[in-house]
Design a protein around this motif. Structure first.
Motif, PDB file in Angstrom:
ATOM      1  N   LEU A  54       0.672  -0.774  -0.131  1.00  0.00           N
ATOM      2  CA  LEU A  54      -0.040  -0.034  -0.151  1.00  0.00           C
ATOM      3  C   LEU A  54       1.218   1.251  -0.181  1.00  0.00           C
ATOM      4  CD1 LEU A  54      -3.290   0.993  -0.242  1.00  0.00           C
ATOM      5  CD2 LEU A  54      -3.362   0.994   2.303  1.00  0.00           C
ATOM      6  N   HIS A  75       2.337   1.623  -3.598  1.00  0.00           N
ATOM      7  CA  HIS A  75       1.051   2.373  -4.065  1.00  0.00           C
ATOM      8  C   HIS A  75       1.306   3.861  -3.766  1.00  0.00           C
ATOM      9  CE1 HIS A  75      -3.032   1.995  -6.331  1.00  0.00           C
ATOM     10  NE2 HIS A  75      -2.901   2.310  -5.895  1.00  0.00           N
ATOM     11  N   TYR A  76       0.847   4.036  -3.136  1.00  0.00           N
ATOM     12  CA  TYR A  76       0.385   5.666  -2.655  1.00  0.00           C
ATOM     13  C   TYR A  76       1.874   6.322  -2.757  1.00  0.00           C
ATOM     14  CZ  TYR A  76      -3.181   4.925   0.981  1.00  0.00           C
ATOM     15  OH  TYR A  76      -4.650   4.422   1.240  1.00  0.00           O
ATOM     16  N   GLN A 109      -8.574  -0.820  -3.716  1.00  0.00           N
ATOM     17  CA  GLN A 109      -7.287  -0.959  -2.579  1.00  0.00           C
ATOM     18  C   GLN A 109      -7.011  -0.493  -1.245  1.00  0.00           C
ATOM     19  OE1 GLN A 109      -3.294  -2.167  -4.599  1.00  0.00           O
ATOM     20  NE2 GLN A 109      -5.408  -0.887  -7.038  1.00  0.00           N
ATOM     21  N   THR A 110      -7.292   0.848  -1.358  1.00  0.00           N
ATOM     22  CA  THR A 110      -7.088   1.438  -0.460  1.00  0.00           C
ATOM     23  C   THR A 110      -7.891   1.731   0.822  1.00  0.00           C
ATOM     24  OG1 THR A 110      -7.070   3.656  -1.311  1.00  0.00           O
ATOM     25  CG2 THR A 110      -5.503   2.907  -2.475  1.00  0.00           C
TER      26      THR A 110
END
Length: 227
Positions: free
Chosen positions: A3, A6-7, A165-166
């Motif tokens: 995650l 991703h961010y 997904q977040t």
């Protein structure tokens, strides 16, 4: 992909889009002709977390006062867009009790879970608070919803736009050109890892909403308590 990674990717891409003036300005935010509505299952952070977010936003407002800032009443985490907003959707088009029943089925083994708001990220359209889950509960909720709705006849658009997904919360959208890009970028970099707090999600809300989750348009349909 983690995650955090991703961010990070989102943030780096957004910074480039701002530097290159290829970021997205939303022309519909204050348009009376915007009739995009849908149904969302969401979580809301407590007031102390929202106030910490507003302290950050107040600093941003000094640098860029013409952007769209989320009020406390509108800050949320999307658990799942059950029916993604589209022009012309109306609540009377569906039997909401059927949706409540299916969501209850998806949540019957789910207990409360924690989310930490740590740092900010960005997109070409605005700023978001980074949410991190302490365990896999939120992913389990989403997978249960996918399975349950997949076998139903109800109108839904789960994962049609993208697979969520977040655990982020959008707090700013660009509605005008940035006038102080340099100062804006310095400020968001300073808050990149800022700790806004950790909170327990012990209930979820099913709402009828507009694209921006504005209080004046949102109608709470059901509250699901998590034990």
């Amino acid at each position: 992909m983690s995650l955090k990674t991703h961010y990070d990717l989102l943030f780096n891409d957004a910074v480039e889009s701002i530097k290159n003036d290829t970021y997205s300005i939303d022309s519909l935010i204050e348009s009376p002709s915007d009739k995009r509505f849908g149904i969302t299952l969401l979580a809301r952070p407590p007031i102390e977390i929202k106030e910490a977010i507003q302290e950050f936003l107040n600093e941003v407002k000094i640098v860029e006062p013409k952007q769209y800032y989320y009020n406390n009443t509108d800050i949320h985490i999307t658990v799942m867009s059950i029916i993604s907003c589209y022009n012309g959707f109306q609540l009377q088009h569906v039997n909401i009790e059927d949706y409540i029943h299916l969501i209850n089925e998806s949540l019957k083994t789910i207990t409360s879970f924690k989310i930490s708001f740590e740092g900010i990220t960005a997109a070409s359209s605005g700023l978001m608070i980074q949410g991190f889950m302490e365990d896999n509960t939120l992913n389990l909720v989403r997978n249960n919803l996918r399975k349950t709705f997949k076998t139903s006849h109800l109108e839904q658009s789960i994962d049609k736009r993208y697979t969520i997904q977040t655990a982020h919360a959008t707090v700013l959208r660009f509605k005008a050109p940035l006038n102080n890009k340099s100062e804006f970028l310095k400020l968001i970099e300073r808050y990149r890892t800022h700790n806004f707090g950790t909170f327990e999600v012990d209930n979820l809300e099913l709402v009828f909403n507009d694209w921006y989750q504005r209080k004046k348009f949102v109608k709470k349909l059901h509250k699901f308590n998590l034990y």
